[in-house]
Design a protein around this motif. Structure first.
Motif, PDB file in Angstrom:
ATOM      1  N   ASP A  37       0.771  -1.298  -0.106  1.00  0.00           N
ATOM      2  CA  ASP A  37      -0.235  -0.128   0.034  1.00  0.00           C
ATOM      3  C   ASP A  37       0.837   1.479   0.000  1.00  0.00           C
ATOM      4  OD1 ASP A  37       0.712   0.685   2.666  1.00  0.00           O
ATOM      5  OD2 ASP A  37      -1.027  -0.227   3.495  1.00  0.00           O
ATOM      6  N   GLY A  38       0.296   2.272   0.022  1.00  0.00           N
ATOM      7  CA  GLY A  38       1.112   3.620  -0.059  1.00  0.00           C
ATOM      8  C   GLY A  38       1.882   3.679  -1.520  1.00  0.00           C
ATOM      9  N   ILE A  39       3.103   3.984  -1.344  1.00  0.00           N
ATOM     10  CA  ILE A  39       3.900   4.151  -2.345  1.00  0.00           C
ATOM     11  C   ILE A  39       4.870   3.026  -2.533  1.00  0.00           C
ATOM     12  CG2 ILE A  39       3.498   6.748  -2.660  1.00  0.00           C
ATOM     13  CD1 ILE A  39       6.155   7.167  -1.272  1.00  0.00           C
ATOM     14  N   ALA A  40       4.715   1.865  -1.804  1.00  0.00           N
ATOM     15  CA  ALA A  40       5.556   0.813  -2.060  1.00  0.00           C
ATOM     16  C   ALA A  40       5.366   0.062  -3.398  1.00  0.00           C
ATOM     17  CB  ALA A  40       5.332  -0.427  -0.965  1.00  0.00           C
ATOM     18  N   GLN A  41       6.654  -0.254  -3.792  1.00  0.00           N
ATOM     19  CA  GLN A  41       6.652  -0.972  -5.105  1.00  0.00           C
ATOM     20  C   GLN A  41       7.639  -1.841  -5.013  1.00  0.00           C
ATOM     21  OE1 GLN A  41       8.855   1.404  -8.459  1.00  0.00           O
ATOM     22  NE2 GLN A  41       8.101   3.069  -6.998  1.00  0.00           N
ATOM     23  N   LEU A  50      10.219   0.772  -0.351  1.00  0.00           N
ATOM     24  CA  LEU A  50       8.920   1.287   0.463  1.00  0.00           C
ATOM     25  C   LEU A  50       8.380   2.705   0.317  1.00  0.00           C
ATOM     26  CD1 LEU A  50       9.687  -0.298   3.917  1.00  0.00           C
ATOM     27  CD2 LEU A  50       7.913  -0.832   2.088  1.00  0.00           C
ATOM     28  N   THR A  51       9.657   3.693   0.181  1.00  0.00           N
ATOM     29  CA  THR A  51       9.104   5.032  -0.141  1.00  0.00           C
ATOM     30  C   THR A  51       9.959   5.532  -1.338  1.00  0.00           C
ATOM     31  OG1 THR A  51      10.732   5.988   1.480  1.00  0.00           O
ATOM     32  CG2 THR A  51       8.622   5.497   2.077  1.00  0.00           C
ATOM     33  N   ASN A  52       9.853   6.843  -1.596  1.00  0.00           N
ATOM     34  CA  ASN A  52      10.943   7.465  -2.586  1.00  0.00           C
ATOM     35  C   ASN A  52      11.237   8.987  -2.128  1.00  0.00           C
ATOM     36  OD1 ASN A  52       8.437   9.127  -3.203  1.00  0.00           O
ATOM     37  ND2 ASN A  52       7.876   7.327  -4.716  1.00  0.00           N
ATOM     38  N   GLU A  53      11.487   9.906  -3.054  1.00  0.00           N
ATOM     39  CA  GLU A  53      11.704  11.275  -2.687  1.00  0.00           C
ATOM     40  C   GLU A  53      10.561  12.003  -2.335  1.00  0.00           C
ATOM     41  OE1 GLU A  53      12.676   9.582  -5.496  1.00  0.00           O
ATOM     42  OE2 GLU A  53      14.857   9.371  -5.397  1.00  0.00           O
ATOM     43  N   SER A  54       9.398  11.523  -2.213  1.00  0.00           N
ATOM     44  CA  SER A  54       8.100  12.221  -1.881  1.00  0.00           C
ATOM     45  C   SER A  54       8.501  12.554  -0.426  1.00  0.00           C
ATOM     46  CB  SER A  54       6.926  11.437  -2.121  1.00  0.00           C
ATOM     47  OG  SER A  54       6.988  11.212  -3.410  1.00  0.00           O
ATOM     48  N   MET A  55       7.848  13.734  -0.166  1.00  0.00           N
ATOM     49  CA  MET A  55       8.015  14.072   1.466  1.00  0.00           C
ATOM     50  C   MET A  55       6.895  13.619   2.251  1.00  0.00           C
ATOM     51  SD  MET A  55      10.606  16.478   1.524  1.00  0.00           S
ATOM     52  CE  MET A  55      10.003  17.963   2.924  1.00  0.00           C
ATOM     53  N   GLN A  56       6.874  13.168   3.671  1.00  0.00           N
ATOM     54  CA  GLN A  56       5.872  13.089   4.325  1.00  0.00           C
ATOM     55  C   GLN A  56       4.951  11.938   3.893  1.00  0.00           C
ATOM     56  OE1 GLN A  56       5.490  14.507   7.701  1.00  0.00           O
ATOM     57  NE2 GLN A  56       7.659  14.841   7.214  1.00  0.00           N
ATOM     58  N   ARG A  57       5.502  10.656   3.320  1.00  0.00           N
ATOM     59  CA  ARG A  57       4.911   9.311   2.864  1.00  0.00           C
ATOM     60  C   ARG A  57       5.085   8.375   3.786  1.00  0.00           C
ATOM     61  NH1 ARG A  57       2.702  10.503  -2.318  1.00  0.00           N
ATOM     62  NH2 ARG A  57       1.363   8.439  -1.661  1.00  0.00           N
ATOM     63  N   THR A  58       4.343   7.561   3.756  1.00  0.00           N
ATOM     64  CA  THR A  58       4.493   6.176   4.405  1.00  0.00           C
ATOM     65  C   THR A  58       3.891   5.069   3.421  1.00  0.00           C
ATOM     66  OG1 THR A  58       4.151   5.025   6.438  1.00  0.00           O
ATOM     67  CG2 THR A  58       2.251   6.316   5.411  1.00  0.00           C
ATOM     68  N   SER A  59       4.117   3.834   3.657  1.00  0.00           N
ATOM     69  CA  SER A  59       3.848   2.599   2.965  1.00  0.00           C
ATOM     70  C   SER A  59       4.178   1.529   3.619  1.00  0.00           C
ATOM     71  CB  SER A  59       4.391   2.627   1.651  1.00  0.00           C
ATOM     72  OG  SER A  59       5.683   2.532   1.646  1.00  0.00           O
ATOM     73  N   LEU A 110      -2.446  -0.759   7.787  1.00  0.00           N
ATOM     74  CA  LEU A 110      -2.523  -0.136   9.241  1.00  0.00           C
ATOM     75  C   LEU A 110      -3.303   1.225   8.751  1.00  0.00           C
ATOM     76  CD1 LEU A 110       1.025  -0.690  10.828  1.00  0.00           C
ATOM     77  CD2 LEU A 110      -1.196  -1.721  11.327  1.00  0.00           C
ATOM     78  N   PRO A 111      -4.569   1.359   8.356  1.00  0.00           N
ATOM     79  CA  PRO A 111      -5.047   2.630   8.208  1.00  0.00           C
ATOM     80  C   PRO A 111      -5.091   3.452   9.093  1.00  0.00           C
ATOM     81  CG  PRO A 111      -6.697   0.864   8.693  1.00  0.00           C
ATOM     82  CD  PRO A 111      -5.442   0.056   8.714  1.00  0.00           C
ATOM     83  N   GLY A 112      -5.174   4.764   8.874  1.00  0.00           N
ATOM     84  CA  GLY A 112      -5.065   5.784   9.431  1.00  0.00           C
ATOM     85  C   GLY A 112      -3.572   6.160   9.999  1.00  0.00           C
ATOM     86  N   THR A 113      -2.435   5.356   9.750  1.00  0.00           N
ATOM     87  CA  THR A 113      -1.291   5.476  10.212  1.00  0.00           C
ATOM     88  C   THR A 113      -0.589   6.746   9.487  1.00  0.00           C
ATOM     89  OG1 THR A 113      -0.292   3.995   9.111  1.00  0.00           O
ATOM     90  CG2 THR A 113      -0.718   3.321  11.128  1.00  0.00           C
ATOM     91  N   LEU A 114       0.473   7.374  10.492  1.00  0.00           N
ATOM     92  CA  LEU A 114       1.166   8.596   9.828  1.00  0.00           C
ATOM     93  C   LEU A 114       2.512   8.130   9.805  1.00  0.00           C
ATOM     94  CD1 LEU A 114      -0.415  11.293  12.407  1.00  0.00           C
ATOM     95  CD2 LEU A 114      -1.134  10.735  10.004  1.00  0.00           C
ATOM     96  N   PRO A 115       3.093   9.007   8.784  1.00  0.00           N
ATOM     97  CA  PRO A 115       4.666   9.199   8.433  1.00  0.00           C
ATOM     98  C   PRO A 115       5.712   9.769   9.552  1.00  0.00           C
ATOM     99  CG  PRO A 115       3.718  10.743   7.285  1.00  0.00           C
ATOM    100  CD  PRO A 115       2.482  10.145   7.922  1.00  0.00           C
ATOM    101  N   SER A 116       6.585   9.974   9.277  1.00  0.00           N
ATOM    102  CA  SER A 116       7.576  10.712  10.143  1.00  0.00           C
ATOM    103  C   SER A 116       7.990   9.822  11.492  1.00  0.00           C
ATOM    104  CB  SER A 116       7.320  12.394  10.459  1.00  0.00           C
ATOM    105  OG  SER A 116       7.233  12.985   9.100  1.00  0.00           O
ATOM    106  N   LEU A 121       3.326   3.285  11.711  1.00  0.00           N
ATOM    107  CA  LEU A 121       2.744   2.159  12.706  1.00  0.00           C
ATOM    108  C   LEU A 121       1.513   2.761  13.305  1.00  0.00           C
ATOM    109  CD1 LEU A 121       6.123   1.095  14.362  1.00  0.00           C
ATOM    110  CD2 LEU A 121       4.475  -0.276  12.560  1.00  0.00           C
ATOM    111  N   PHE A 122       1.330   4.191  13.810  1.00  0.00           N
ATOM    112  CA  PHE A 122       0.446   4.610  14.568  1.00  0.00           C
ATOM    113  C   PHE A 122       0.107   5.988  14.314  1.00  0.00           C
ATOM    114  CE2 PHE A 122       3.056   1.926  17.578  1.00  0.00           C
ATOM    115  CZ  PHE A 122       2.153   0.737  17.755  1.00  0.00           C
ATOM    116  N   ASN A 123      -0.814   6.624  15.127  1.00  0.00           N
ATOM    117  CA  ASN A 123      -1.010   7.935  15.022  1.00  0.00           C
ATOM    118  C   ASN A 123      -1.113   8.504  16.392  1.00  0.00           C
ATOM    119  OD1 ASN A 123      -3.817   7.523  15.687  1.00  0.00           O
ATOM    120  ND2 ASN A 123      -4.459   7.233  13.464  1.00  0.00           N
ATOM    121  N   ALA A 124      -1.776   9.751  16.502  1.00  0.00           N
ATOM    122  CA  ALA A 124      -1.634  10.382  17.761  1.00  0.00           C
ATOM    123  C   ALA A 124      -2.547   9.681  18.624  1.00  0.00           C
ATOM    124  CB  ALA A 124      -1.936  11.713  17.914  1.00  0.00           C
TER     125      ALA A 124
END
Length: 206
Positions: A37-41, A50-59, A110-116, A121-124
């Motif tokens: 999911d996300g930008i994983a390939q 799992l990610t690329n040069e995009s900012m604030q992304r998760t997969s 893991l729906p609703g999880t955040l990057p950074s 894995l989680f959100n607030a």
């Protein structure tokens, strides 16, 4: 801290086995091997990116079929072991990127999880929630003081929270533990191998 992060999780040889005789091994990937999911390939040469040069992304990349870790809700967790090779490559190594995690979760994705600092894995709201039922080994390259990180280059055991149950600087002991501790810089871009071993009898993870 925000950085553009190129992150490749290189499963040159990855596998997981439990005490019930279940196991699998990947020597390179095909698009059908994992739920992405996300930008994983999957790259053309069979690596998982799992990610690329995009900012604030998760997969995420999940094994596509459920794995049983217990015989019953009240039963003990089976012993299990996994190993994989990864590399974290940042185009701003002086700033860093937040890293990756090996995770076991009750659902695929893991729906609703955040990057950074949340590492996908989680959100607030979900961080610290015991109903999440998430177990993870984090490979973290930024010190997040809100989660009591020990430094900006560590391995942590996470149970339903990014405030690790236990954490240690990233590195290894050569010669079967007899040698001097050798530091590993997680964000160096070099391939590194991780072992995760859980002893169900001793209830100990290494």
């Amino acid at each position: 801290m925000i950085s553009k992060l190129f992150l490749a999780l290189i499963f040159l040889r990855a596998g997981l086995s439990s005490g019930q005789g279940f196991g699998f091994t990947f020597d390179g990937f095909r698009p059908v091997d994992l739920h992405l999911d996300g930008i994983a390939q999957i790259t053309s040469n069979g690596l998982l990116r799992l990610t690329n040069e995009s900012m604030q992304r998760t997969s995420h990349a999940f094994y596509p079929r459920p794995v049983s870790f217990k015989n019953s809700m009240e039963g003990s967790v089976f012993s299990f072991s996994t190993t994989f090779v990864f590399a974290i490559i940042s185009n701003q190594p002086e700033v860093g990127g937040h890293g990756i995690a090996f995770v076991a979760a009750p659902q695929m994705g893991l729906p609703g999880t955040l990057p950074s600092q949340y590492l996908g894995l989680f959100n607030a709201t979900s961080n610290g929630n015991t109903t999440s039922h998430v177990f993870a080994i984090e490979l973290d390259t930024i010190e997040s003081t809100e989660f009591q990180d020990i430094n900006n280059n560590h391995v942590g055991i996470d149970i339903n929270s990014l405030a690790s149950t236990h954490a240690a600087p990233a590195g290894y002991y050569p010669d079967g533990g007899a040698g001097k501790f050798e530091n590993l810089t997680l964000i160096s871009g070099r391939p590194m191998q991780v072992w995760v071993d859980y002893d169900g009898t001793e209830k100990r993870i290494n």
